[in-house]
Design an enzyme around this catalytic site. Structure first.
Site, short mmCIF file in Angstrom:
data_model
loop_
_atom_site.label_atom_id
_atom_site.label_comp_id
_atom_site.label_asym_id
_atom_site.label_seq_id
_atom_site.Cartn_x
_atom_site.Cartn_y
_atom_site.Cartn_z
N ARG A 162 0.84 -1.22 0.00
CA ARG A 162 0.00 0.00 0.00
C ARG A 162 0.87 1.27 0.00
O ARG A 162 0.58 2.24 0.70
CB ARG A 162 -0.93 0.03 1.22
CG ARG A 162 -1.94 -1.08 1.27
CD ARG A 162 -2.95 -0.98 0.12
NE ARG A 162 -4.07 -1.89 0.33
CZ ARG A 162 -4.08 -3.17 -0.02
NH1 ARG A 162 -3.03 -3.69 -0.62
NH2 ARG A 162 -5.14 -3.91 0.21
N SER A 249 -10.48 -0.71 3.66
CA SER A 249 -9.69 -0.90 4.88
C SER A 249 -9.25 0.45 5.41
O SER A 249 -8.67 1.24 4.68
CB SER A 249 -8.43 -1.73 4.59
OG SER A 249 -8.76 -2.94 3.97
N GLU A 353 -4.75 3.79 6.49
CA GLU A 353 -4.47 3.59 5.06
C GLU A 353 -4.85 4.83 4.23
O GLU A 353 -4.10 5.23 3.36
CB GLU A 353 -5.21 2.35 4.58
CG GLU A 353 -4.57 1.71 3.40
CD GLU A 353 -5.43 0.62 2.79
OE1 GLU A 353 -6.53 0.94 2.32
OE2 GLU A 353 -5.00 -0.53 2.78
N1 EPU Z 1 -10.84 -10.65 10.92
C1 EPU Z 1 -11.50 -10.75 12.13
N2 EPU Z 1 -12.41 -9.81 12.46
C2 EPU Z 1 -12.70 -8.77 11.62
C3 EPU Z 1 -12.04 -8.67 10.39
C4 EPU Z 1 -11.11 -9.64 10.06
O1 EPU Z 1 -11.25 -11.67 12.90
O2 EPU Z 1 -13.55 -7.96 11.98
C5 EPU Z 1 -9.89 -11.69 10.53
C6 EPU Z 1 -10.49 -12.52 9.41
O3 EPU Z 1 -11.22 -13.58 9.89
C7 EPU Z 1 -9.28 -12.97 8.63
C8 EPU Z 1 -8.27 -11.88 8.86
O4 EPU Z 1 -8.73 -11.11 9.98
O5 EPU Z 1 -8.77 -14.17 9.15
C9 EPU Z 1 -8.03 -11.00 7.66
O6 EPU Z 1 -9.24 -10.39 7.27
P1 EPU Z 1 -9.69 -10.19 5.76
O7 EPU Z 1 -9.18 -11.29 4.89
O8 EPU Z 1 -11.11 -9.92 5.76
O9 EPU Z 1 -9.02 -8.81 5.37
P2 EPU Z 1 -7.50 -8.38 5.28
O10 EPU Z 1 -6.63 -9.48 4.87
O11 EPU Z 1 -7.08 -7.70 6.49
C10 EPU Z 1 -6.72 -7.29 3.08
C11 EPU Z 1 -6.77 -5.95 2.41
C12 EPU Z 1 -8.09 -5.75 1.70
C13 EPU Z 1 -8.26 -6.88 0.68
C14 EPU Z 1 -8.22 -8.21 1.45
C15 EPU Z 1 -8.27 -9.40 0.52
C16 EPU Z 1 -5.36 -4.52 3.78
C17 EPU Z 1 -5.29 -3.43 4.79
N3 EPU Z 1 -6.57 -4.91 3.41
O12 EPU Z 1 -7.66 -7.30 4.11
O13 EPU Z 1 -8.01 -4.52 1.00
O14 EPU Z 1 -9.47 -6.76 -0.02
O15 EPU Z 1 -6.99 -8.31 2.15
O16 EPU Z 1 -7.03 -9.57 -0.10
O17 EPU Z 1 -4.32 -4.98 3.33
C18 EPU Z 1 -8.53 -2.21 1.04
O18 EPU Z 1 -7.32 -2.01 0.96
O19 EPU Z 1 -9.36 -1.27 1.09
C19 EPU Z 1 -9.00 -3.58 1.12
C20 EPU Z 1 -10.28 -3.87 1.29
#
Ligand code: EPU
Length: 357
Positions: A162, A249, A353
């Site tokens: 990012r 995010s 972010e």
């Molecule tokens: N989780 C929780 N509680 C929550 C949210 C998440 O326990 O309220 C846990 C989920 O169960 C999961 C882990 O945290 O095991 C990761 O959550 P998730 O896959 O939903 O999201 P992320 O990996 O944190 C990132 C990007 C997203 C992108 C997704 C899919 C960042 C900051 N965010 O999220 O990007 O869509 O991966 O690849 O890197 C964005 O940048 O706006 C965005 C949505």
């Protein structure tokens, strides 16, 4: 070049925060950009793309440059890739859809990311195992100090998680030693070119996509199939900004050393973490926020989304009463309260972010 005064910015930021631009300039071509540079010796400005990664904390005094440069085309073909180009004002998701319709796969994992083409390299957008830098060819930008156009390749963009040269001011990046220069506030991206691989391979492996694959029984999905799965997954857990204002995010997933992570695991065995190639560990910010009990909570009209704690939302989207709408101040108060509780419990500082203006 169209110049407007006292323009409401609520329709131009996906959080739906009410604020005004003292002056807004619509840039529809490169000629517009050059004209603006030539006519404006004092350049205090804010570049606005799709407004999907910005938090407005008040009226904007610098001139708002709204990039509306359009156009998309296949510009070149190499033995390995299709090189497709889009104007910075094109909508990212529409472009992804178009490339698939034309038969150029490779962007399907990044379907439905809000924002414009011009904003995509700024924060090296990514989702489900693919980042913009994996498909990047080059971009054209205009130096807002001189009006000269220049082209950058991937290395020159200094992509990180990012992150890119467009997020850093010159001295800041030079001090970190990672890049020789930063281009924040200086470069206006006008066109982006992506290299879409002819030898396409699906990128799966993310739990959400693997679940979709298992449910469908498809072993070798097409790019279109992955696109559909990504759209389904995102629609299920991320709010549609038209209905509930948000910027995706709100925090980056923090990276910690292995020792730090082991320490946290000893206290919180369930923490969601991913080992990185360089030995560091990435933690799921959504999980950390959720663990601190923030899901569904609000401060004023700013809230934490019920289905994904990483997303902050505007509870007043669509209300006829302006008093129902979250202000930028409320959003930032909520963000700071979340940062404090995550720091107190885990000793980790979450970094926002979006750009806060
Ligand atoms: N989780 C929780 N509680 C929550 C949210 C998440 O326990 O309220 C846990 C989920 O169960 C999961 C882990 O945290 O095991 C990761 O959550 P998730 O896959 O939903 O999201 P992320 O990996 O944190 C990132 C990007 C997203 C992108 C997704 C899919 C960042 C900051 N965010 O999220 O990007 O869509 O991966 O690849 O890197 C964005 O940048 O706006 C965005 C949505």
């Amino acid at each position: 070049m169209l110049v407007e005064k006292n323009v409401p910015l609520q329709p131009f930021n996906t959080f739906g925060i009410a604020a005004k631009a003292h002056s807004l300039v619509r840039l529809r071509s490169q000629v517009d950009v050059r004209t603006w540079v030539e006519q404006t010796p004092q350049k205090d400005h804010l570049v606005l793309g799709g407004g999907s990664n910005i938090v407005l904390t008040g009226d904007v005094k610098p001139v708002v440059l709204k990039v509306e440069i359009m156009g998309r085309a296949l510009v070149r073909e190499t033995p390995r890739a299709w090189i497709v180009e889009a104007g910075a004002g094109e909508n990212w998701h529409d472009f992804v859809t178009w490339t698939l319709e034309q038969g150029y796969p490779g962007l399907e994992n990044m379907a439905l990311i809000p924002g414009t083409m011009g904003a995509a390299p700024v924060q090296n957008i990514g989702a489900y195992g693919v980042e913009l830098q994996d498909r990047f060819d080059s971009l054209d930008a205009v130096d807002l100090d001189t009006g000269l156009e220049f082209t950058l390749d991937a290395a020159q963009c200094g992509f990180g998680y990012r992150d890119s040269v467009f997020k850093h001011a010159a001295p800041e990046v030079a001090a970190s030693g990672s890049q020789g220069y930063g281009l924040a506030g200086r470069a206006l991206i006008v066109r982006v070119r992506l290299a879409l691989p002819k030898a396409w391979k699906p990128v799966l492996g993310y739990a959400d996509l693997e679940r979709k694959r298992a449910e469908s029984g498809v072993t070798e999905p097409t790019a279109q199939q992955i696109y559909d799965w990504v759209c389904d997954v995102r629609r299920a857990k991320l709010p549609d900004p038209k209905l509930i204002g948000n910027v995706g995010s709100f925090f980056k997933n923090p990276t910690v050393s292995r020792e730090q992570c082991e320490d946290i695991i000893a206290r919180d065995p369930k923490i969601v973490h991913y080992k990185m190639d360089d030995g560091s560990v990435k933690l799921a910010a959504g999980w950390l926020i959720d663990a601190c009990g923030w899901k569904g909570k609000s401060i004023g009209n700013a809230g934490v989304y019920e289905r994904q704690a990483l997303v902050l939302v505007n509870r007043g989207t669509g209300s006829a009463n302006p008093a129902d709408c979250a202000t930028g101040g409320e959003v930032m108060t909520l963000a700071k309260a979340i940062q404090t509780s995550v720091y107190e419990r885990f000793g980790i500082r979450l970094e926002p972010e979006p750009v806060v203006v």
